[in-house]
Scaffold this motif. Structure first.
Motif, PDB file in Angstrom:
ATOM      1  N   LEU A   1      -1.184   4.218  10.233  1.00 14.29           N
ATOM      2  CA  LEU A   1      -0.511   4.241   8.930  1.00 14.29           C
ATOM      3  C   LEU A   1      -1.519   4.090   7.799  1.00 14.29           C
ATOM      4  N   LEU A   2      -2.447   3.170   7.954  1.00 13.65           N
ATOM      5  CA  LEU A   2      -3.432   2.933   6.897  1.00 13.65           C
ATOM      6  C   LEU A   2      -4.355   4.141   6.719  1.00 13.65           C
ATOM      7  N   MET A   3      -4.787   4.721   7.820  1.00 20.66           N
ATOM      8  CA  MET A   3      -5.652   5.897   7.723  1.00 20.66           C
ATOM      9  C   MET A   3      -4.895   7.086   7.121  1.00 20.66           C
ATOM     10  N   ALA A   4      -3.637   7.239   7.507  1.00 16.86           N
ATOM     11  CA  ALA A   4      -2.823   8.323   6.951  1.00 16.86           C
ATOM     12  C   ALA A   4      -2.593   8.117   5.461  1.00 16.86           C
ATOM     13  N   THR A   5      -2.455   6.868   5.041  1.00 17.19           N
ATOM     14  CA  THR A   5      -2.276   6.572   3.623  1.00 17.19           C
ATOM     15  C   THR A   5      -3.490   7.024   2.820  1.00 17.19           C
ATOM     16  N   LEU A   6      -4.677   6.791   3.347  1.00 16.17           N
ATOM     17  CA  LEU A   6      -5.897   7.258   2.682  1.00 16.17           C
ATOM     18  C   LEU A   6      -5.881   8.776   2.528  1.00 16.17           C
TER      19      LEU A   6
ATOM     20  N   GLY B   1      -3.528  15.883 -18.545  1.00 16.02           N
ATOM     21  CA  GLY B   1      -4.882  15.339 -18.453  1.00 16.02           C
ATOM     22  C   GLY B   1      -4.883  13.836 -18.287  1.00 16.02           C
ATOM     23  N   ASP B   2      -4.059  13.138 -19.070  1.00 10.85           N
ATOM     24  CA  ASP B   2      -3.965  11.679 -18.945  1.00 10.85           C
ATOM     25  C   ASP B   2      -3.448  11.288 -17.571  1.00 10.85           C
ATOM     26  N   ALA B   3      -2.461  12.025 -17.092  1.00  9.54           N
ATOM     27  CA  ALA B   3      -1.894  11.723 -15.776  1.00  9.54           C
ATOM     28  C   ALA B   3      -2.937  11.907 -14.682  1.00  9.54           C
ATOM     29  N   GLU B   4      -3.793  12.914 -14.836  1.00  9.55           N
ATOM     30  CA  GLU B   4      -4.818  13.148 -13.823  1.00  9.55           C
ATOM     31  C   GLU B   4      -5.790  11.969 -13.757  1.00  9.55           C
ATOM     32  N   ARG B   5      -6.151  11.435 -14.917  1.00  2.00           N
ATOM     33  CA  ARG B   5      -7.050  10.276 -14.926  1.00  2.00           C
ATOM     34  C   ARG B   5      -6.388   9.075 -14.253  1.00  2.00           C
ATOM     35  N   ARG B   6      -5.097   8.910 -14.479  1.00  3.67           N
ATOM     36  CA  ARG B   6      -4.362   7.827 -13.811  1.00  3.67           C
ATOM     37  C   ARG B   6      -4.350   8.042 -12.306  1.00  3.67           C
ATOM     38  N   LEU B   7      -4.170   9.287 -11.881  1.00  5.39           N
ATOM     39  CA  LEU B   7      -4.167   9.587 -10.448  1.00  5.39           C
ATOM     40  C   LEU B   7      -5.503   9.238  -9.810  1.00  5.39           C
ATOM     41  N   ASN B   8      -6.587   9.560 -10.497  1.00  9.08           N
ATOM     42  CA  ASN B   8      -7.909   9.243  -9.967  1.00  9.08           C
ATOM     43  C   ASN B   8      -8.069   7.737  -9.763  1.00  9.08           C
ATOM     44  N   LEU B   9      -7.605   6.961 -10.724  1.00  9.44           N
ATOM     45  CA  LEU B   9      -7.689   5.507 -10.613  1.00  9.44           C
ATOM     46  C   LEU B   9      -6.802   4.988  -9.495  1.00  9.44           C
ATOM     47  N   MET B  10      -5.607   5.557  -9.374  1.00  8.41           N
ATOM     48  CA  MET B  10      -4.697   5.117  -8.322  1.00  8.41           C
ATOM     49  C   MET B  10      -5.262   5.405  -6.940  1.00  8.41           C
ATOM     50  N   GLU B  11      -5.925   6.557  -6.789  1.00 10.58           N
ATOM     51  CA  GLU B  11      -6.536   6.867  -5.496  1.00 10.58           C
ATOM     52  C   GLU B  11      -7.596   5.837  -5.143  1.00 10.58           C
ATOM     53  N   ILE B  12      -8.422   5.473  -6.116  1.00  8.21           N
ATOM     54  CA  ILE B  12      -9.467   4.476  -5.877  1.00  8.21           C
ATOM     55  C   ILE B  12      -8.853   3.128  -5.518  1.00  8.21           C
TER      56      ILE B  12
ATOM     57  N   ILE C   1      -5.929   2.537  -4.125  1.00  2.00           N
ATOM     58  CA  ILE C   1      -5.370   2.615  -2.769  1.00  2.00           C
ATOM     59  C   ILE C   1      -6.481   2.559  -1.731  1.00  2.00           C
ATOM     60  N   ASP C   2      -7.562   3.298  -1.970  1.00  2.00           N
ATOM     61  CA  ASP C   2      -8.695   3.278  -1.044  1.00  2.00           C
ATOM     62  C   ASP C   2      -9.225   1.859  -0.866  1.00  2.00           C
ATOM     63  N   ASP C   3      -9.425   1.159  -1.984  1.00  2.00           N
ATOM     64  CA  ASP C   3      -9.967  -0.205  -1.933  1.00  2.00           C
ATOM     65  C   ASP C   3      -9.027  -1.139  -1.186  1.00  2.00           C
ATOM     66  N   GLU C   4      -7.732  -0.999  -1.466  1.00  2.00           N
ATOM     67  CA  GLU C   4      -6.770  -1.897  -0.823  1.00  2.00           C
ATOM     68  C   GLU C   4      -6.689  -1.638   0.672  1.00  2.00           C
ATOM     69  N   VAL C   5      -6.705  -0.379   1.067  1.00  2.00           N
ATOM     70  CA  VAL C   5      -6.650  -0.060   2.495  1.00  2.00           C
ATOM     71  C   VAL C   5      -7.885  -0.603   3.215  1.00  2.00           C
ATOM     72  N   VAL C   6      -9.046  -0.409   2.630  1.00  2.00           N
ATOM     73  CA  VAL C   6     -10.282  -0.915   3.239  1.00  2.00           C
ATOM     74  C   VAL C   6     -10.222  -2.431   3.386  1.00  2.00           C
TER      75      VAL C   6
ATOM     76  N   VAL D   1       0.841  -1.200   0.000  1.00  2.00           N
ATOM     77  CA  VAL D   1       0.000   0.000   0.000  1.00  2.00           C
ATOM     78  C   VAL D   1       0.881   1.257   0.000  1.00  2.00           C
ATOM     79  N   SER D   2       1.916   1.252   0.826  1.00  2.00           N
ATOM     80  CA  SER D   2       2.809   2.409   0.895  1.00  2.00           C
ATOM     81  C   SER D   2       3.539   2.624  -0.430  1.00  2.00           C
ATOM     82  N   THR D   3       3.928   1.535  -1.063  1.00  2.00           N
ATOM     83  CA  THR D   3       4.620   1.632  -2.355  1.00  2.00           C
ATOM     84  C   THR D   3       3.705   2.246  -3.410  1.00  2.00           C
ATOM     85  N   LYS D   4       2.442   1.848  -3.412  1.00  2.00           N
ATOM     86  CA  LYS D   4       1.489   2.412  -4.369  1.00  2.00           C
ATOM     87  C   LYS D   4       1.317   3.912  -4.141  1.00  2.00           C
ATOM     88  N   LEU D   5       1.297   4.310  -2.876  1.00  2.00           N
ATOM     89  CA  LEU D   5       1.163   5.726  -2.576  1.00  2.00           C
ATOM     90  C   LEU D   5       2.364   6.506  -3.102  1.00  2.00           C
ATOM     91  N   LEU D   6       3.563   5.951  -2.912  1.00  2.00           N
ATOM     92  CA  LEU D   6       4.763   6.645  -3.382  1.00  2.00           C
ATOM     93  C   LEU D   6       4.826   6.675  -4.905  1.00  2.00           C
TER      94      LEU D   6
END
Length: 235
Positions: free
Chosen positions: A84-89, A51-62, A64-69, A17-22
């Motif tokens: 740590l998990l809550m801070a990652t979110l 613009g493409d990078a922003e769409r990738r960021l949106n997917l990455m956030e989702i 990470i959220d799913d994995e943390v949950v 999870v931390s690696t994905k955040l970085l």
């Protein structure tokens, strides 16, 4: 032995999870670097991928959220692991918002690039604050990677410097617009760019505050600056 095995798997999940955040942070840094360089050179080719990078960021956030949950549901972590998990979110959310600000800067840069008057305005403070915001974000991500509360605490203090640079830039732009009304439209675009840069610094500070929370268990988000200094440094 089974307990040790489960603990090892849990550590692996936390590290993933931390690696994905970085990784998300690295993409955001690339976005910012492109838009700030475009702001200096007006080379619009540099911001084509934003613009493409922003769409990738949106997917990455989702993701990470799913994995943390899922980790929380499976492992029911306690104490520092849960922090740590809550801070990652929270950090993922801040990085996604930095990406939004980069997109706003890109949009405004496109506008100023086609206006000959853009070259007449002195935006030295905006460029400086952009460099400061970039450095703050990089330092915040490094502090997260190392869980370095001391480095994170310094970032919280440094937020005042970027705010001061932002205010100086605003004063200069407003003065220029008063002296030459022809620069008002382009000046307003620059003001919005400056505000986005200032917000990037705020999000970097939020990430740094999350590191302090994970390491020391102290939530300093809403403390007065002097009180935050006391909480962080014990003085």
């Amino acid at each position: 032995m089974p307990d040790k095995h489960l603990s090892s798997r849990f550590d692996t999940e936390l590290a993933r999870v931390s690696t994905k955040l970085l990784e998300m942070g690295g993409l955001v840094e690339s976005q910012i670097a492109c838009v700030l360089e475009a702001l200096k050179s007006f080379d619009l080719a540099l911001i084509e991928h934003v613009g493409d990078a922003e769409r990738r960021l949106n997917l990455m956030e989702i993701e990470i959220d799913d994995e943390v949950v899922n980790v929380i549901a499976r492992r029911q972590p306690a104490a520092s692991d849960l922090r740590l998990l809550m801070a990652t979110l929270k950090c993922a959310a801040n990085l996604e918002r930095v990406g939004d600000e980069a997109r706003k800067i890109a949009k405004r840069t496109r506008r100023v690039a086609v206006d000959a008057g853009a070259w007449k305005l002195n935006i030295a403070e905006i460029k400086t604050s952009g460099e400061m915001a970039t450095q703050m974000l990089r330092r915040a991500l490094n502090a997260f990677a190392r869980m370095d509360a001391t480095a994170a605490a310094q970032i919280v203090r440094d937020d005042e410097a970027i705010d001061a640079e932002f205010r100086a830039g605003v004063v200069k732009l407003v003065t220029s617009m008063k002296e030459d009304p022809r620069t008002v439209r382009i000046g307003l675009d620059y003001l919005l760019i400056a505000k986005s840069i200032e917000r990037i610094g705020d999000h970097a500070t939020n990430i740094a505050e999350s590191v302090v929370y994970v390491v020391r268990g102290t939530d300093i988000r809403h403390e007065h600056r002097k009180q935050r200094g006391h909480e962080i440094y014990g003085k």
